[in-house]
Design an enzyme around this catalytic site. Structure first.
Site, PDB file in Angstrom:
ATOM      1  N   LYS A  84      20.085  35.396  45.269  1.00 47.95           N
ATOM      2  CA  LYS A  84      19.073  34.474  45.776  1.00 47.95           C
ATOM      3  C   LYS A  84      17.703  34.743  45.171  1.00 47.95           C
ATOM      4  O   LYS A  84      16.777  33.943  45.350  1.00 47.95           O
ATOM      5  CB  LYS A  84      19.005  34.539  47.303  1.00 47.95           C
ATOM      6  CG  LYS A  84      18.765  35.905  47.905  1.00 47.95           C
ATOM      7  CD  LYS A  84      18.917  35.846  49.425  1.00 47.95           C
ATOM      8  CE  LYS A  84      18.782  37.210  50.068  1.00 47.95           C
ATOM      9  NZ  LYS A  84      18.977  37.153  51.525  1.00 47.95           N
ATOM     10  N   LYS A 140      25.762  39.199  39.093  1.00 47.89           N
ATOM     11  CA  LYS A 140      26.022  38.722  40.441  1.00 47.89           C
ATOM     12  C   LYS A 140      25.163  37.508  40.763  1.00 47.89           C
ATOM     13  O   LYS A 140      24.018  37.422  40.336  1.00 47.89           O
ATOM     14  CB  LYS A 140      25.717  39.828  41.464  1.00 47.89           C
ATOM     15  CG  LYS A 140      26.782  40.895  41.599  1.00 47.89           C
ATOM     16  CD  LYS A 140      26.422  41.916  42.661  1.00 47.89           C
ATOM     17  CE  LYS A 140      26.400  41.321  44.043  1.00 47.89           C
ATOM     18  NZ  LYS A 140      26.140  42.325  45.103  1.00 47.89           N
ATOM     19  N   LYS A 198      17.282  48.978  40.208  1.00 51.09           N
ATOM     20  CA  LYS A 198      16.192  48.091  40.619  1.00 51.09           C
ATOM     21  C   LYS A 198      14.872  48.485  39.981  1.00 51.09           C
ATOM     22  O   LYS A 198      14.070  47.628  39.599  1.00 51.09           O
ATOM     23  CB  LYS A 198      16.056  48.102  42.144  1.00 51.09           C
ATOM     24  CG  LYS A 198      17.177  47.369  42.868  1.00 51.09           C
ATOM     25  CD  LYS A 198      16.916  47.324  44.356  1.00 51.09           C
ATOM     26  CE  LYS A 198      17.984  46.524  45.078  1.00 51.09           C
ATOM     27  NZ  LYS A 198      17.730  46.429  46.538  1.00 51.09           N
TER      28      LYS A 198
END
Length: 331
Positions: free
Chosen positions: A197, A194, A111
């Site tokens: 959202k 992946k 991240k």
């Protein structure tokens, strides 16, 4: 029954990957577990959130969970920040966990990327808070994907070190419940990533509030390739987009990949995408319709979370208070 804890961030609109990877599994686990389901809004602010949007999305996530079949009467559903035990135990675990353990957490590295020095300290230590989320209830089962197994191992390391440091057998070891194979859903625009959202493109995902027209449009535009579908699984190698669409169909239809390929092998993506649209619409639209109905009742959604938080405190506060006494805090 075994006590289960699981959390989901109330950011963005839940998408098909969230449903197949977590929410649908939660609904099934309700049958034989004592479940505590949490909207982890404290985890959400490890990256900046617009306050009004976070409040709205917390209610929207609640609506999706209820529409999907989460039973907030038999089980507990609440937002994390409403129960102070999470923050109190999270700080204790910041002091129990070792820097070396956190340095090994691959998800932070993924991240943060090359700009890790610019990210919040919360993003770095949030695995400690995740451990507190679970152990504040002495939960012994947590449904996790493969990408979260490392954090659950850290939870057990923290529990073991706390018990050793204070000469007690207080926190239990936690078992990972891995969802059935095939629940990993990839982006409709890139089969190597992946479904998310947070992806800038809404075309990359099926949102759990999409209507039939939106679903049909997204599947029609989903990336595929020029070859026909193979008749055997080996034919999906090096075809990530084809594999993703077949996986979505198989997972929603309750079939194996081999079953789907026996049915559609040799056909082009046109007929297959039409069949896939029908399956996705059948799964998503009833949830979307009920979600929209619930969103018109924000007071009901707030009352549901408030009642869940009250029940969560009854469990967590005595456990965390005892942990505080064990480490020497004066009561």
């Amino acid at each position: 029954m075994q006590r289960l804890f699981s959390g989901i961030q109330p950011t963005g609109i839940p998408q098909l990957g969230n449903y197949l990877g977590a929410i649908r599994n939660w609904v099934a686990l309700q049958r034989d577990h004592d479940c505590i389901f949490c909207l982890v809004d404290m985890h959400a602010i490890t990256t900046w959130q617009d306050p009004a949007t976070l409040r709205q999305q917390t209610l929207a996530q609640t609506a999706v969970l209820l529409a999907s079949g989460i039973d907030a009467h038999r089980h507990i559903l609440f937002n994390q920040s409403a129960v102070s035990a999470h923050a109190r135990l999270g700080w204790i675990f910041n002091c129990v966990a070792r820097l070396g353990w956190l340095n090994r957490m691959t998800q932070f590295k993924d991240k943060a990327g090359k700009d890790r020095e610019k990210h919040s300290a919360g993003l770095y230590v949030y695995p400690d808070l995740m451990a507190a989320d679970i152990l504040a209830y002495k939960a012994t089962a947590v449904p996790v994907g493969e990408d979260q197994k490392q954090h659950l191992e850290l939870t057990n390391d923290i529990a073991q070190k706390f018990n050793h440091d204070y000469g007690v057998e207080f926190f239990p070891q936690v078992e990972a419940l891995i969802p059935p194979q095939g629940a990993r859903v990839m982006s409709l625009r890139d089969g190597t990533k992946k479904m998310s959202k947070s992806d800038p493109s809404a075309q990359s995902r099926i949102e759990m509030t999409d209507d039939a027209d939106a679903i049909a449009n997204k599947i029609k535009r989903a990336k595929s390739d020029s070859e026909a579908l193979p008749s055997e699984e080996a034919g999906l190698e090096n075809r990530p987009e084809a594999r993703n669409l077949v996986t979505i169909y198989a997972t929603l239809a309750g079939l194996t990949t081999a079953d789907v390929l026996r049915q559609f092998g040799g056909q082009g993506f046109g007929p297959f995408k039409a069949a896939l649209t029908e399956v996705v619409v059948g799964a998503v639209c009833p949830i979307a319709t009920e979600t929209q109905r619930l969103l018109k009742e924000p007071d009901f959604l707030r009352d549901t979370l408030r009642a869940g938080a009250d029940r969560a405190r009854v469990i967590a506060d005595p456990i965390v208070s005892e942990a505080e006494s064990l480490i020497g805090f004066l009561k």
